[in-house]
Design a protein around this motif. Structure first.
Motif, PDB file in Angstrom:
ATOM      1  N   LEU A  25      78.441  21.426  41.974  1.00 24.93           N
ATOM      2  CA  LEU A  25      78.884  20.564  40.882  1.00 24.93           C
ATOM      3  C   LEU A  25      79.264  19.176  41.396  1.00 24.93           C
ATOM      4  N   ALA A  26      79.908  19.133  42.551  1.00 21.79           N
ATOM      5  CA  ALA A  26      80.239  17.834  43.148  1.00 21.79           C
ATOM      6  C   ALA A  26      78.977  17.022  43.406  1.00 21.79           C
ATOM      7  N   ALA A  27      77.942  17.684  43.886  1.00 22.01           N
ATOM      8  CA  ALA A  27      76.674  17.002  44.148  1.00 22.01           C
ATOM      9  C   ALA A  27      75.999  16.539  42.862  1.00 22.01           C
ATOM     10  N   HIS A  28      76.352  17.181  41.738  1.00 26.16           N
ATOM     11  CA  HIS A  28      75.790  16.805  40.438  1.00 26.16           C
ATOM     12  C   HIS A  28      76.681  15.808  39.692  1.00 26.16           C
ATOM     13  N   GLY A  29      77.640  15.215  40.366  1.00 23.70           N
ATOM     14  CA  GLY A  29      78.417  14.156  39.755  1.00 23.70           C
ATOM     15  C   GLY A  29      79.719  14.566  39.110  1.00 23.70           C
ATOM     16  N   TYR A  30      80.180  15.782  39.363  1.00 18.56           N
ATOM     17  CA  TYR A  30      81.431  16.254  38.788  1.00 18.56           C
ATOM     18  C   TYR A  30      82.586  16.070  39.772  1.00 18.56           C
ATOM     19  N   ASP A  31      83.723  15.674  39.247  1.00 17.73           N
ATOM     20  CA  ASP A  31      84.962  15.825  39.988  1.00 17.73           C
ATOM     21  C   ASP A  31      85.376  17.289  39.858  1.00 17.73           C
ATOM     22  N   VAL A  32      86.061  17.821  40.866  1.00 19.16           N
ATOM     23  CA  VAL A  32      86.306  19.258  40.888  1.00 19.16           C
ATOM     24  C   VAL A  32      87.749  19.594  41.215  1.00 19.16           C
ATOM     25  N   ALA A  33      88.268  20.583  40.482  1.00 16.18           N
ATOM     26  CA  ALA A  33      89.558  21.184  40.788  1.00 16.18           C
ATOM     27  C   ALA A  33      89.291  22.515  41.460  1.00 16.18           C
ATOM     28  N   ILE A  34      89.739  22.643  42.697  1.00 14.07           N
ATOM     29  CA  ILE A  34      89.489  23.820  43.515  1.00 14.07           C
ATOM     30  C   ILE A  34      90.686  24.753  43.399  1.00 14.07           C
ATOM     31  N   ASN A  35      90.537  25.826  42.618  1.00 17.66           N
ATOM     32  CA  ASN A  35      91.620  26.794  42.487  1.00 17.66           C
ATOM     33  C   ASN A  35      91.519  27.858  43.568  1.00 17.66           C
ATOM     34  N   TYR A  36      92.689  28.310  44.033  1.00 14.29           N
ATOM     35  CA  TYR A  36      92.731  29.395  45.004  1.00 14.29           C
ATOM     36  C   TYR A  36      94.064  30.107  44.841  1.00 14.29           C
TER      37      TYR A  36
END
Length: 254
Positions: A25-36
């Protein structure tokens, strides 16, 4: 302040399907929230990798089975991004008790699997809905499994929880449309640490056997699954309520 780039939340994103989906998704232009839930170092590594792909990335620790923690997570996402366009409900767990050991399975184990895999998925979806409705192309993708569609050698609570994910995906598609599309992916036997944990010393032998019986002659990878996750989010605008099997044709031909 609302950011111009679309934003996605990926739960259980420190490894496997979640990690691959976040980076895709990052490579497709999205900012990302990484949950863990607990793998802080691994989550930060995923966020760093997403930044190198041009994304803005944050890490958010939260047990998806904890309703209050989920709500706090979304407060942080709204504060950081001001928007949400996609959710990948990937957080999941299982137990080590095989289906052959009917009496060995504790109800505490059963409840924990359902708390994460089913309740957690629902809680995240419910908490995300208001933010997602602000997007013109909102999409949710849930991680199910082929054992949620047909019998398999997986522990009872895991298989039953994934069947529940399949059912909830269809119900949520009806409840959240037309503003939000909801689909699920159902991977088959996947290369990597999840199956290594499940199969132990039998991993190489059983994975090789499964690959031979698969029309595409290999087992699925996390990157294969992530390709489908991103496709469901970024395209397929008239697809909702569907369960996409990703197993190289194994379940269709055996």
């Amino acid at each position: 302040m609302t950011h111009q780039r679309p934003a996605a939340l990926i739960t259980g994103a420190s490894r496997g399907i979640g990690r691959a989906s976040a980076l895709k998704l990052a490579a497709h232009g999205y900012d990302v929230a990484i949950n863990y839930a607990s793998s802080d170092a691994a989550a930060k590594e995923v966020a760093t990798a997403a930044v190198t792909l041009g994304a803005r990335a944050i890490t958010v620790a939260a047990d998806v089975a904890d309703e209050q923690a989920v709500r706090v997570m979304f407060q942080r996402i709204e504060q950081e991004f001001g928007r949400l366009d996609a959710v990948v409900n990937n957080a999941g767990t299982t137990v080590g008790t095989p289906p052959s050991d009917l009496d060995g399975l504790s109800m505490t184990e059963w409840d924990r699997v359902f708390a994460v895999n089913v309740r957690g998925m629902f809680q995240v979806t419910r908490a995300a809905a208001s933010l997602l409705r602000g997007s013109s192309h909102a999409s949710i993708v849930n991680t199910a499994s082929i054992v949620g569609l047909r019998p398999g050698p997986q522990p009872f609570p895991y298989a039953a929880s994934k069947a529940a994910v399949v059912s909830l995906t269809k119900q949520l598609a009806g409840a959240l449309g037309p503003e939000i599309r909801v689909n699920a992916i159902a991977p088959g036997w996947m290369v990597g640490e999840w199956m290594e944990d499940q199969l132990g010393d039998n991993y190489d032998r059983l994975m090789e056997r499964r690959a031979r019986l698969t029309p595409l002659r290999r087992c699925v990878t996390a990157e294969d699954v992530a390709e489908t996750v991103v496709s469901l989010i970024t395209s397929n605008p008239f697809v909702t309520g569907e369960i996409i099997v990703i197993d190289g044709g194994f379940s269709a031909t055996t």
